[in-house]
Design an enzyme around this catalytic site. Structure first.
Site, short mmCIF file in Angstrom:
data_model
loop_
_atom_site.label_atom_id
_atom_site.label_comp_id
_atom_site.label_asym_id
_atom_site.label_seq_id
_atom_site.Cartn_x
_atom_site.Cartn_y
_atom_site.Cartn_z
NE ARG A 138 3.05 2.87 12.17
CZ ARG A 138 2.54 2.91 10.73
NH1 ARG A 138 2.01 3.82 10.19
NH2 ARG A 138 2.56 1.67 10.64
CG HIS A 159 -3.55 4.75 10.18
ND1 HIS A 159 -2.77 4.08 11.10
CD2 HIS A 159 -3.16 4.97 8.87
CE1 HIS A 159 -1.75 3.91 10.23
NE2 HIS A 159 -1.75 4.20 9.16
CD GLN A 178 -3.19 4.95 14.36
OE1 GLN A 178 -2.94 5.94 13.70
NE2 GLN A 178 -3.17 3.55 13.88
CG ASN A 193 -0.34 -0.07 2.52
OD1 ASN A 193 1.02 -0.33 2.49
ND2 ASN A 193 -1.15 -0.48 3.56
#
Length: 388
Positions: A285, A333, A314, A147
């Protein structure tokens, strides 16, 4: 037989989609560096469908259960009474995602004596305490490059959204307004700006390539300098550190892994050296940027905008200050979890599991930790001392 514990994000609020916006996905033969996409023996899913949520199960259930293995899928990952913690004790494999990370801390790894493989469905394995994985002989792997382009596209979208002030202008339309002065009062052209990336690996380089046609001045810093021909092709200026690069840039994008050298990098000190009105985009991050320093920089005007899709922890709590700080373009995210990317990281997860279950080598480029040391992509991207 093995027990595979898979932690995925929740299904859509209204349930899994009854249909999808598009029919099928483009076929990708090779990634830009020549690496082939995942090559499992087969897949039990339709590419383009939602695979990264609980009901999608990464398309793994039929494959694993036909081989006699146990698959446990959950989104409940927080606290000692979570499904994740209860099931971890006798799990052989943990599959997690950067988008909904099951933090494999040293304490959790110590409580999982059977754990042999920590597999990231995606890229970025900093939710695993790599030092603890090394000590306990746990292999850590991720679906490298699956990705990267998805994230690079998201970065370019966010840069343009911030510089052109797209989101507030769109909100004017939703609210029934039409005041052009309000819509353009913070809108600029990207053309001619100096744009730099912290790290020029697969994602950072893909961002640079996509920005070149915008006639910007491109900069980068990385512990591994790019080949001269790439620098000349893209017109890149190399800087030995982020501290050297940030003050000359109008836009900085962070595309580095989280490790001791990058944690807290963008704090008050570094942000204070940036041009007044610079933009910062972080899809890497969250802990690479100091949470409260970012808020202060936006409130003071040092930063004109901040965008990204990475938070800590998260999912972010409702009172996280990045939800309400001024001039932000934050998303959950999601940059690396497009439906296109999900097809690749689901296939890559199966490819890695096939190799591990059959006792055959996992692709070198997928490895982060193996044989009690950093390996493969991990040896290139991480440094000793990396923790969840």
């Amino acid at each position: 037989m093995a027990k595979i514990l898979c932690v995925l994000y929740d299904d859509p609020v209204a349930g899994p989609p009854a249909s999808y916006a598009r029919d099928g996905l483009p076929h990708i033969e090779r990634y830009p560096d020549g690496q082939t996409p995942p090559t499992p023996s087969a897949v039990d899913f339709t590419p383009g469908e939602l695979l990264g949520s609980v009901s999608g199960e990464l398309g793994l259930r039929r494959f694993l259960e036909e081989r006699g293995h146990t698959l446990v899928v959950t989104s409940d990952k927080e606290g000692p009474d979570s499904v994740f913690d209860r099931e971890l004790a006798d799990a052989d494999v943990v599959v997690s995602q950067p988008f909904w990370p099951a933090y494999l801390t040293a304490e959790r790894i110590a409580r999982a004596p059977r754990l042999k493989l920590a597999l990231t469905a995606g890229i970025g394995s900093d939710h695993v305490d790599l030092e603890a994985a090394i000590r306990h002989g746990v292999t850590v792997a991720e679906v490298t490059y699956c990705n990267s382009i998805s994230v690079a596209e998201h970065v370019v979208m966010m840069i343009l959204s911030l510089v052109r002030d797209y989101l507030p202008a769109n909100r004017i339309v939703h609210e029934g307004g039409w005041n052009i002065a309000d819509a353009v009062s913070r809108s600029y052209d990207l053309e001619g700006m100096h744009v730099g990336t912290v790290a020029a690996g697969r994602i950072g380089t893909a961002v640079l390539r996509r920005l070149k046609p915008f006639d910007v001045h491109l900069h980068y810093t990385d512990r591994h300098r790019l080949p001269r021909e790439v620098e000349e092709e893209l017109g890149l200026t190399f800087h030995p550190s982020a501290q050297d690069m940030a003050p000359v840039c109008d836009v900085v994008t962070v595309n580095a892994p989280l490790h001791p050298e990058t944690e807290g990098l963008f704090g008050d000190e570094l942000l204070g050296t940036m041009k007044r009105g610079a933009y910062l985009v972080n899809t890497a991050r969250a802990r690479i940027a100091d949470r409260d320093a970012v808020v202060r920089a936006l409130e003071s005007g040092r930063l004109a905008g901040y965008a990204g899709d990475v938070w800590y922890p998260q999912p972010a709590p409702p009172d996280h200050p990045w939800r309400t700080m001024p001039h932000h373009g934050m998303t959950p995210h999601m940059s690396g979890s497009s439906l296109s990317a999900q097809a690749r990281y689901a296939a890559g997860t199966r490819e890695i599991l096939e190799a591990w279950l059959d006792g055959t080598p996992i692709r070198e480029e997928y490895l982060i930790v193996d044989g009690g040391k950093l390996a493969g992509a991990g040896a290139h991207s991480y440094s000793s001392g990396s923790k969840a």
